[in-house]
Each structure stands twice: as C-alpha cells, then as structure tokens.
Motif scaffolding. Structure first.
Motif, mmCIF file in Angstrom:
data_model
loop_
_atom_site.group_PDB
_atom_site.id
_atom_site.type_symbol
_atom_site.label_atom_id
_atom_site.label_comp_id
_atom_site.label_asym_id
_atom_site.label_seq_id
_atom_site.Cartn_x
_atom_site.Cartn_y
_atom_site.Cartn_z
ATOM 1 N N LEU A 117 48.442 44.963 49.510
ATOM 2 C CA LEU A 117 48.783 45.877 48.414
ATOM 3 C C LEU A 117 48.335 47.296 48.735
ATOM 4 O O LEU A 117 48.202 48.130 47.843
ATOM 5 N N LYS A 135 42.484 43.609 43.921
ATOM 6 C CA LYS A 135 43.278 42.907 42.917
ATOM 7 C C LYS A 135 42.593 42.872 41.555
ATOM 8 O O LYS A 135 43.243 42.909 40.512
ATOM 9 N N ASP A 169 44.325 36.648 41.032
ATOM 10 C CA ASP A 169 45.679 37.159 41.280
ATOM 11 C C ASP A 169 46.782 36.249 40.758
ATOM 12 O O ASP A 169 47.925 36.335 41.210
ATOM 13 N N ASP A 173 51.315 34.227 42.825
ATOM 14 C CA ASP A 173 50.251 35.144 43.238
ATOM 15 C C ASP A 173 50.758 36.576 43.303
ATOM 16 O O ASP A 173 51.905 36.820 43.675
ATOM 17 N N VAL A 174 49.866 37.527 43.012
ATOM 18 C CA VAL A 174 50.137 38.942 43.245
ATOM 19 C C VAL A 174 49.556 39.279 44.616
ATOM 20 O O VAL A 174 48.355 39.528 44.749
ATOM 21 N N ASP A 175 50.411 39.259 45.629
ATOM 22 C CA ASP A 175 49.948 39.487 46.999
ATOM 23 C C ASP A 175 50.508 40.759 47.619
ATOM 24 O O ASP A 175 49.840 41.400 48.429
ATOM 25 N N ASP A 195 55.328 41.739 44.367
ATOM 26 C CA ASP A 195 54.799 40.836 43.338
ATOM 27 C C ASP A 195 54.250 41.544 42.120
ATOM 28 O O ASP A 195 53.883 40.890 41.139
ATOM 29 N N LEU A 196 54.201 42.875 42.173
ATOM 30 C CA LEU A 196 53.586 43.596 41.059
ATOM 31 C C LEU A 196 54.371 43.435 39.759
ATOM 32 O O LEU A 196 53.837 43.662 38.671
ATOM 33 N N LEU A 224 54.977 40.776 38.418
ATOM 34 C CA LEU A 224 54.310 39.739 37.643
ATOM 35 C C LEU A 224 53.355 40.309 36.607
ATOM 36 O O LEU A 224 52.980 39.630 35.650
ATOM 37 N N LEU A 225 52.966 41.574 36.797
ATOM 38 C CA LEU A 225 52.029 42.208 35.882
ATOM 39 C C LEU A 225 52.727 42.923 34.729
ATOM 40 O O LEU A 225 52.057 43.444 33.845
#
Length: 202
Positions: A20, A25, A112, A191-193, A197-198, A200-201
C-alpha cells in the motif's frame, strides 16, 4: 465447558502496508476512524475481554489514536519479520497479563479484514462455549479468521509461528481438532493488501 471463563481478543495490527506504499494498515481510515479502532471494537462487541492489540509500523500514532479504546497495546519491534512475530508477542502479553482460570482462550483477528464483524466473532466464541478447544470461522468451508485457541494451545502456536504464517502451521498440524464455524452469510474474509483493495473500506 461452562460460560464462566472469559475469552480474550487479540488483534494483529502491526503490518507496514508494503503493497500500500508503506501506509500502516492499522491507520487506514474506516467509518470515521482508524481501521485498528474498528477492529478492536469488533472484538469487544463480539464478546471478547480483555482485548490486546499488537502494533508495529506507525506504533506511536496507532497508540495515540487507540489510547482510549479500552485495549491493551503491545508493541512488536520485530514486526518487519512477519505476522508470526506479532502472534508470539500477543500471546506472550496475554499469558503474562491474564489469569489461566479467568481467561480460557484467545480469539485472533487481523486488522486488514474490515468485513469480519462482531457476529462472526460471536459465532466462533459460541463454538468454544460449546466445548471446542480450537475453532475458526469458515467461508464456503475454507478456514479463515477469526481463529480461536484455547489456552493450552498458546505455547504451541507461538513456537510454530514463523514469518507471515501466524498460526497457520500450527492449525495445519491440528486440522482434525478444529471446529469450523461457517460465517459466509455474515462476514467476508477479504484482505486490504493493495491499492485496488481500498474499495473494501468504502
């Protein structure tokens, strides 16, 4: 078992977010606060007490932002060596701080995975209350987090933790003893990896 003993929560939140761009995280914003704050609240709301949070990357800022959440912060200076070091640090902290009679197990979550909520935590805790000494959330039959370790498994899990494996190697050795608790209807293990994947937030 009876419901007399508590189950501690252990949040692994030390990662540096290498993929990231070096953003820890634990400090990613989610629902108006840092992701670590949300994840610690999930453990509390799911029924865990006490809750220990292992921090590493950005530790000072994480500690400043989590200071009033009712958690015990555990700093892991070896966090660059992988999740295994955080699991060892967290289990050591809990073993030193908790009464073996009062705290029968620990439930481990990862910072995460924002779509793993209190209901998944509560389901895995219920499996322990019903007698399971090892338990884990499952998603379509595949083992994921949260993972519950009864106290007699802490030392073995700590010894087996290596690199980014966390408790995986230990759980693989004890597959037959693990009670899987299906949680796909209430949670997702995404997972936010990476930057992709951001979402997901949001």
């Amino acid at each position: 078992m009876t419901g007399a003993s508590a189950v501690a929560g252990l949040l692994l939140a030390a990662g540096g977010g290498r993929r990231l761009g070096g953003r820890p995280k634990a400090l990613l914003e989610f629902r108006g606060g840092p992701l670590a704050e949300h994840a610690a609240r999930v453990l509390h709301e799911g029924g865990c007490a006490p809750v220990h949070v292992v921090v590493g990357a950005g530790a000072a800022e994480v500690q400043a932002r989590l200071g009033s959440t009712g958690t015990v912060l555990v700093e892991n200076p070896d966090w660059p060596r992988g999740m295994g070091t955080s699991l060892r640090a967290g289990l050591a902290s809990l073993a030193a701080a908790t009464d073996p009679v009062a705290v029968s197990a620990v439930l481990v979550t990862l910072v995460d995975q924002p779509r793993v909520g209190a209901e998944a935590v509560a389901r895995v805790l219920a499996a322990h209350r019903a007698g399971a000494r090892l338990a884990a959330a499952a998603y379509g039959g595949e083992r994921g987090h949260p993972v519950l370790l009864a106290r007699e498994h802490w030392a073995g899990a700590a010894r087996a933790a290596d690199g980014d494996m966390g408790a995986r190697a230990y759980l693989r050795q004890h597959t037959a003893a693990i009670r899987l608790v299906e949680c796909a209807d209430v949670a997702s293990p995404d997972d936010v990896d990476t930057p992709d994947d951001l979402g997901l937030l949001r």
